[in-house]
Design an enzyme around this catalytic site. Sequence first.
Site, PDB file in Angstrom:
ATOM      1  N   ASP A 189      61.341  42.461  48.328  1.00  0.00           N
ATOM      2  CA  ASP A 189      61.407  42.365  49.706  1.00  0.00           C
ATOM      3  C   ASP A 189      61.008  40.706  50.201  1.00  0.00           C
ATOM      4  O   ASP A 189      60.296  40.267  51.004  1.00  0.00           O
ATOM      5  CB  ASP A 189      60.357  43.361  50.590  1.00  0.00           C
ATOM      6  N   GLU A 197      43.053  37.864  45.487  1.00  0.00           N
ATOM      7  CA  GLU A 197      42.194  37.133  45.654  1.00  0.00           C
ATOM      8  C   GLU A 197      42.790  36.660  47.320  1.00  0.00           C
ATOM      9  O   GLU A 197      43.985  36.831  48.122  1.00  0.00           O
ATOM     10  CB  GLU A 197      43.395  35.950  44.849  1.00  0.00           C
ATOM     11  N   PHE A 198      42.259  35.966  47.948  1.00  0.00           N
ATOM     12  CA  PHE A 198      42.534  35.094  49.300  1.00  0.00           C
ATOM     13  C   PHE A 198      43.094  33.804  48.935  1.00  0.00           C
ATOM     14  O   PHE A 198      42.777  32.825  48.318  1.00  0.00           O
ATOM     15  CB  PHE A 198      41.393  35.009  50.135  1.00  0.00           C
ATOM     16  N   ILE A 199      44.061  33.602  49.391  1.00  0.00           N
ATOM     17  CA  ILE A 199      44.543  32.243  49.208  1.00  0.00           C
ATOM     18  C   ILE A 199      45.008  31.522  50.745  1.00  0.00           C
ATOM     19  O   ILE A 199      45.204  31.791  51.549  1.00  0.00           O
ATOM     20  CB  ILE A 199      46.230  31.885  48.669  1.00  0.00           C
TER      21      ILE A 199
END
Length: 329
Positions: free
Chosen positions: A233, A128-130
């Site tokens: 992380d 998904e592109f956010i």
Amino acid sequence: MVAHVGLISLTSCFSPLPRLPRLRSTKHKPFAMAAMSEDPVREWILSEGKATQITKISPVGGGCINLANRYDTDAGSFFVKTNRSIGPSMFEAEALGLGAMYETGSIRVPKPFKVGPLRTGGSYIIMEFIEFGSSRGNQSVLGRKLAEMHKAGQSKKGFGFEVNNTIGSTPQMNTWSSDWIQFYGEHRLGYQLKLALDQYGDGTIYEKGQRLVKSMGPLFDNVVIEPCLLHGDLWSGNISSDKNGEPVILDPACYYGHNEAEFGMSWCAGFGGSFYNAYFEVIPKQPGFEKRRDLYMLYHYLNHYNLFGSGYRSSAMSIIDDYLRILNA
């Protein structure tokens, strides 16, 4: 490193010199893999991605290990990372971690869609592109959402993860264990100490570090430790917010561990009082929290020492010496 989801951000506040390991998988059900084709990314987007046309492909940022692109289509945008020299195992581990966090329904993470090999060698991941906002978002909301993820992401298998993955570019072993102290001593501190011995011949830090590993049990007296899903992380480069101001975390090194271990990168994350207050409203602080904070930072200082050199040795050595003195070890 860049303000877009998915581009790998190594576990440092500084630019790294990457080492690219081969990952060894523990037993798991593989993430969805693509069959070989001339352009498997394009093929997936125009089929399972439900797009009929790709309108634009734009490079994103400057990753140290992977190339990253935004694919704009008539069905929305996708984020794609590719690596021309590493097989799918690295991206598969990332996808499993993202998927596990996504399934908790708590803090926002990019949803992974597909991992597969490239025909010319290497691999890719589609997610998904956010669209990111202009800030890292509200610290209180971040603390609460992170605690909700820890609370929702429980494991019946114990401490570990479905696959081994990486912390930065260092292999991270995630073999399942029912004993947290044993797991953290062997697969976190012990692994990094052995790496320092092998890489630098640093017998001093290895010997003292092993003494700490064997003596650290009392730091966990009267503590209930449940295996919960950790990002693994969590530093400033892996924290952002979407255009609505909701926190987003990315580029994980997931495993199931003690929730306090999530704060091991706090020296490079900028967590404030409002973050911790909100977090502890959901998951109360346990006895001895302050005494264990540096123990969890030690793993990341050792990793930085192994990745980036002697500039981090003194910090790691100071923590080890302090604990040996406190524990009379």
